[in-house]
Design an enzyme around this catalytic site. Structure first.
Site, PDB file in Angstrom:
ATOM      1  N   TYR A  33      -1.646  12.598  -7.602  1.00 54.37           N
ATOM      2  CA  TYR A  33      -0.220  12.552  -7.282  1.00 54.37           C
ATOM      3  C   TYR A  33      -0.014  12.312  -5.799  1.00 54.37           C
ATOM      4  O   TYR A  33      -0.944  12.450  -4.987  1.00 54.37           O
ATOM      5  CB  TYR A  33       0.490  13.837  -7.727  1.00 54.37           C
ATOM      6  CG  TYR A  33       0.272  15.042  -6.841  1.00 54.37           C
ATOM      7  CD1 TYR A  33       1.269  15.453  -5.940  1.00 54.37           C
ATOM      8  CD2 TYR A  33      -0.904  15.789  -6.897  1.00 54.37           C
ATOM      9  CE1 TYR A  33       1.088  16.566  -5.128  1.00 54.37           C
ATOM     10  CE2 TYR A  33      -1.087  16.899  -6.091  1.00 54.37           C
ATOM     11  CZ  TYR A  33      -0.095  17.279  -5.212  1.00 54.37           C
ATOM     12  OH  TYR A  33      -0.287  18.376  -4.411  1.00 54.37           O
ATOM     13  N   ARG A  52      -3.368   6.718   0.659  1.00 50.85           N
ATOM     14  CA  ARG A  52      -4.086   7.875   0.106  1.00 50.85           C
ATOM     15  C   ARG A  52      -4.085   7.833  -1.419  1.00 50.85           C
ATOM     16  O   ARG A  52      -5.075   8.225  -2.063  1.00 50.85           O
ATOM     17  CB  ARG A  52      -3.479   9.178   0.612  1.00 50.85           C
ATOM     18  CG  ARG A  52      -4.307  10.406   0.247  1.00 50.85           C
ATOM     19  CD  ARG A  52      -3.807  11.656   0.940  1.00 50.85           C
ATOM     20  NE  ARG A  52      -2.432  11.977   0.572  1.00 50.85           N
ATOM     21  CZ  ARG A  52      -1.742  12.989   1.100  1.00 50.85           C
ATOM     22  NH1 ARG A  52      -2.283  13.767   2.025  1.00 50.85           N
ATOM     23  NH2 ARG A  52      -0.505  13.230   0.717  1.00 50.85           N
ATOM     24  N   ARG A 100      -8.846  13.679 -26.985  1.00 49.33           N
ATOM     25  CA  ARG A 100      -9.449  14.616 -26.046  1.00 49.33           C
ATOM     26  C   ARG A 100     -10.972  14.503 -26.066  1.00 49.33           C
ATOM     27  O   ARG A 100     -11.614  14.633 -27.111  1.00 49.33           O
ATOM     28  CB  ARG A 100      -9.028  16.044 -26.379  1.00 49.33           C
ATOM     29  CG  ARG A 100      -9.478  17.065 -25.350  1.00 49.33           C
ATOM     30  CD  ARG A 100      -9.033  18.468 -25.717  1.00 49.33           C
ATOM     31  NE  ARG A 100      -9.411  19.429 -24.690  1.00 49.33           N
ATOM     32  CZ  ARG A 100     -10.623  19.962 -24.560  1.00 49.33           C
ATOM     33  NH1 ARG A 100     -11.578  19.638 -25.430  1.00 49.33           N
ATOM     34  NH2 ARG A 100     -10.882  20.819 -23.589  1.00 49.33           N
ATOM     35  N   LYS A 148      -6.361  13.997  -4.106  1.00 50.36           N
ATOM     36  CA  LYS A 148      -5.092  14.686  -4.371  1.00 50.36           C
ATOM     37  C   LYS A 148      -4.838  14.724  -5.876  1.00 50.36           C
ATOM     38  O   LYS A 148      -4.020  13.984  -6.416  1.00 50.36           O
ATOM     39  CB  LYS A 148      -3.941  14.002  -3.622  1.00 50.36           C
ATOM     40  CG  LYS A 148      -2.693  14.884  -3.484  1.00 50.36           C
ATOM     41  CD  LYS A 148      -1.700  14.256  -2.522  1.00 50.36           C
ATOM     42  CE  LYS A 148      -0.414  15.079  -2.416  1.00 50.36           C
ATOM     43  NZ  LYS A 148      -0.632  16.371  -1.732  1.00 50.36           N
ATOM     44  N   GLU A 180      -7.295  25.421   4.325  1.00 54.63           N
ATOM     45  CA  GLU A 180      -5.911  24.951   4.435  1.00 54.63           C
ATOM     46  C   GLU A 180      -4.999  25.937   3.729  1.00 54.63           C
ATOM     47  O   GLU A 180      -5.455  26.931   3.168  1.00 54.63           O
ATOM     48  CB  GLU A 180      -5.761  23.549   3.844  1.00 54.63           C
ATOM     49  CG  GLU A 180      -6.245  23.412   2.428  1.00 54.63           C
ATOM     50  CD  GLU A 180      -6.369  21.957   1.969  1.00 54.63           C
ATOM     51  OE1 GLU A 180      -5.844  21.055   2.640  1.00 54.63           O
ATOM     52  OE2 GLU A 180      -6.996  21.733   0.916  1.00 54.63           O
TER      53      GLU A 180
END
Length: 285
Positions: A33, A52, A100, A148, A180
């Site tokens: 995301y 990114r 799945r 991310k 972070e």
């Protein structure tokens, strides 16, 4: 008023935007995301977020279904369709729909691309005036935090634990050093007015706002060191702050029970927030 959502090439009312229960983002958190800030109806630091996104996609072998020009056009269109003046655009890209399985589906499986907006007054942030308190917690996330991904359960757990302790957020600690915050980059300012932030690696996300703040600091004569720092060093710092796409620069005034500096937002942090907002607002597209 219902928002307009982008889903795989279609513009839909938010109540009509549906994703399959077999989507790997839903089943396996197999997705990435980006969050792009919007100011004055314009995109802030868009180029960095787009780059990114491409990097995260390459690391996971997910295909971004739009070229650079089309992706920018979709961002601008969703701002226009939702009459968004201030806030954010959330983009999520999954590997697509498949039964799945821990093994990836065939590479020609169409990915799922979703964008939606959230209105937010990003300029008037009370935390930027008062500062926030953070609690130190162990970093129990997976090892590839430089990608991310949407694997955000542990950061959510850490934020809730911090709130239960009377803090606003958590700074995560691994091997004796701060990595972070739950959804932001962590920074300190030493008593020698040196801005210290963790150097980039698989341990943390390469923050777009982080990079801009470091560039602004260097341009304005502030010494910058990219290195790991300990919780003890953070508690003894003259100033501390976080950076992120929609919070920009927010002071940290307390870490656990330790007041940072005088327990109020420091001058360097305030200056960096002002410089960031002025420069990036002026460069928004």
């Amino acid at each position: 008023m219902s928002r307009v959502v982008y889903l795989n090439g279609a513009w839909l009312a938010e109540a009509e935007a549906k994703v399959s229960v077999f989507d790997r983002g839903f089943l396996m958190a197999d997705a990435i995301y980006e969050v792009t800030c919007v100011l004055d109806g314009k995109l802030v630091e868009y180029a960095g977020h787009a780059a990114r996104l491409q990097r995260s996609a390459r690391e996971l072998g997910i295909v971004v279904p739009l070229d650079d020009e089309a992706l920018l056009a979709v961002h601008r269109e969703i701002v226009a369709r939702n009459s968004l003046d201030q806030g954010m655009i959330y983009l999520q890209l999954t590997r697509g729909v498949a039964d799945r399985d821990f093994a990836y589906p065939p590479p020609d499986t169409p990915p799922t691309l979703v964008l939606f907006t959230q209105a937010k007054n990003v300029l008037e942030n009370r935390a930027a005036e008062t500062g926030i308190a953070v609690s130190l917690l162990p970093d129990l996330r997976w090892g590839r935090r430089d990608i991310k991904t949407i694997q955000l359960l542990y950061p959510s757990m850490a934020k809730m634990e911090a709130k239960a302790r009377g803090a606003d957020d958590a700074w995560l600690v691994e091997d004796g050093h701060v990595t972070e915050a739950t959804a932001a980059s962590a920074h300190i300012v030493t008593d020698q007015d040196v801005l210290v932030t963790r150097d980039l690696s698989h341990a943390l996300l390469p923050g777009i706002t982080r990079a801009s703040v470091l560039e602004l600091a260097a341009r304005h004569g502030i010494r910058v060191e990219e290195r790991a720092f300990t919780p003890e060093e953070a508690k003894a710092a003259r100033e501390a702050f976080i950076t992120s796409a929609t919070n920009f620069v927010v002071p940290v005034t307390r870490i656990d029970e330790a007041a940072i500096g005088e327990g109020a937002p420091g001058p360097l942090t305030r200056d960096l927030r002002r410089l960031y907002v002025e420069s990036r607002r002026g460069a928004a597209i």
